[in-house]
Design a protein around this motif. Structure first.
Motif, PDB file in Angstrom:
ATOM      1  N   ASP A  22       0.779  -1.237   0.000  1.00 55.35           N
ATOM      2  CA  ASP A  22       0.000   0.000   0.000  1.00 55.35           C
ATOM      3  C   ASP A  22       0.814   1.292   0.000  1.00 55.35           C
ATOM      4  O   ASP A  22       0.267   2.360  -0.284  1.00 55.35           O
ATOM      5  N   PHE A  23       2.111   1.234   0.346  1.00 53.32           N
ATOM      6  CA  PHE A  23       2.900   2.452   0.527  1.00 53.32           C
ATOM      7  C   PHE A  23       4.269   2.356  -0.114  1.00 53.32           C
ATOM      8  O   PHE A  23       4.815   1.270  -0.302  1.00 53.32           O
ATOM      9  N   PRO A  41       0.932   6.861  -0.323  1.00 58.72           N
ATOM     10  CA  PRO A  41       0.142   5.661  -0.592  1.00 58.72           C
ATOM     11  C   PRO A  41       0.247   5.341  -2.084  1.00 58.72           C
ATOM     12  O   PRO A  41       0.375   6.241  -2.910  1.00 58.72           O
ATOM     13  N   LYS A  42       0.211   4.084  -2.409  1.00 54.79           N
ATOM     14  CA  LYS A  42       0.258   3.699  -3.822  1.00 54.79           C
ATOM     15  C   LYS A  42      -1.031   4.086  -4.540  1.00 54.79           C
ATOM     16  O   LYS A  42      -1.018   4.374  -5.725  1.00 54.79           O
ATOM     17  N   VAL A  51      -7.941   9.923   2.303  1.00 54.20           N
ATOM     18  CA  VAL A  51      -7.495   8.533   2.400  1.00 54.20           C
ATOM     19  C   VAL A  51      -8.441   7.806   3.353  1.00 54.20           C
ATOM     20  O   VAL A  51      -8.920   8.392   4.336  1.00 54.20           O
ATOM     21  N   LEU A  55      -6.509   2.946   5.846  1.00 53.69           N
ATOM     22  CA  LEU A  55      -5.228   3.276   5.236  1.00 53.69           C
ATOM     23  C   LEU A  55      -4.468   4.323   6.049  1.00 53.69           C
ATOM     24  O   LEU A  55      -3.244   4.247   6.166  1.00 53.69           O
ATOM     25  N   GLU A  58      -2.796   2.443   8.843  1.00 54.04           N
ATOM     26  CA  GLU A  58      -1.700   1.627   8.300  1.00 54.04           C
ATOM     27  C   GLU A  58      -0.515   2.502   7.896  1.00 54.04           C
ATOM     28  O   GLU A  58       0.637   2.091   8.010  1.00 54.04           O
ATOM     29  N   TRP A  59      -0.797   3.701   7.436  1.00 56.53           N
ATOM     30  CA  TRP A  59       0.242   4.638   7.022  1.00 56.53           C
ATOM     31  C   TRP A  59       1.173   4.953   8.196  1.00 56.53           C
ATOM     32  O   TRP A  59       2.398   4.912   8.071  1.00 56.53           O
TER      33      TRP A  59
END
Length: 131
Positions: A22-23, A41-42, A51, A55, A58-59
């Protein structure tokens, strides 16, 4: 497509620090100080607070070991986190080793580093992640 998406896809070279599903974390090529790292983030999202909630959490978890590695690699009081988002329309987080609040002043002149300096910084941060 944002410049960060092009970096993630490998269309533009970068000094990658870490990557997950994801990153993507990489050195800022216009750093305020040595060790200045960006995490994006991707998924291309313009604004940080657009976001998803999952996410966002999670970031921070993705950023935590990178921040600790930066702190070990570059003498500082702490690693500051900044989300400005005006330069590129793709949400991104700055991790910056700081000793004073002025170290995060984005109007200051940026460092001009050589490829060798960037590679050395990249190596220091990545080595700290392996600990």
């Amino acid at each position: 497509m944002s410049v960060f998406t092009k970096i993630i896809k490998g269309e533009i070279p970068s000094y990658k620090i870490a990557e997950s599903d994801d990153f993507y974390a990489f050195l800022d090529i216009f750093p305020l100080v040595k060790g200045h790292t960006l995490i994006v983030p991707k998924m291309e999202v313009d604004k940080f607070f657009d976001v998803t909630d999952d996410l966002l959490g999670e970031w921070l978890l993705f950023a935590k070991p990178i921040a600790r590695s930066i702190e070990r690699a570059f003498p500082c009081n702490r690693v500051g986190v900044s989300v400005v988002g005006l330069e590129v329309p793709h949400a991104h987080m700055h991790l910056i080793p700081i000793n004073t609040a002025d170290d995060m002043n984005f109007s200051r002149p940026k460092l001009k580093l050589s490829e060798e300096e960037f590679r050395a910084i990249q190596g220091q941060i990545i080595a700290g992640l392996a600990r």
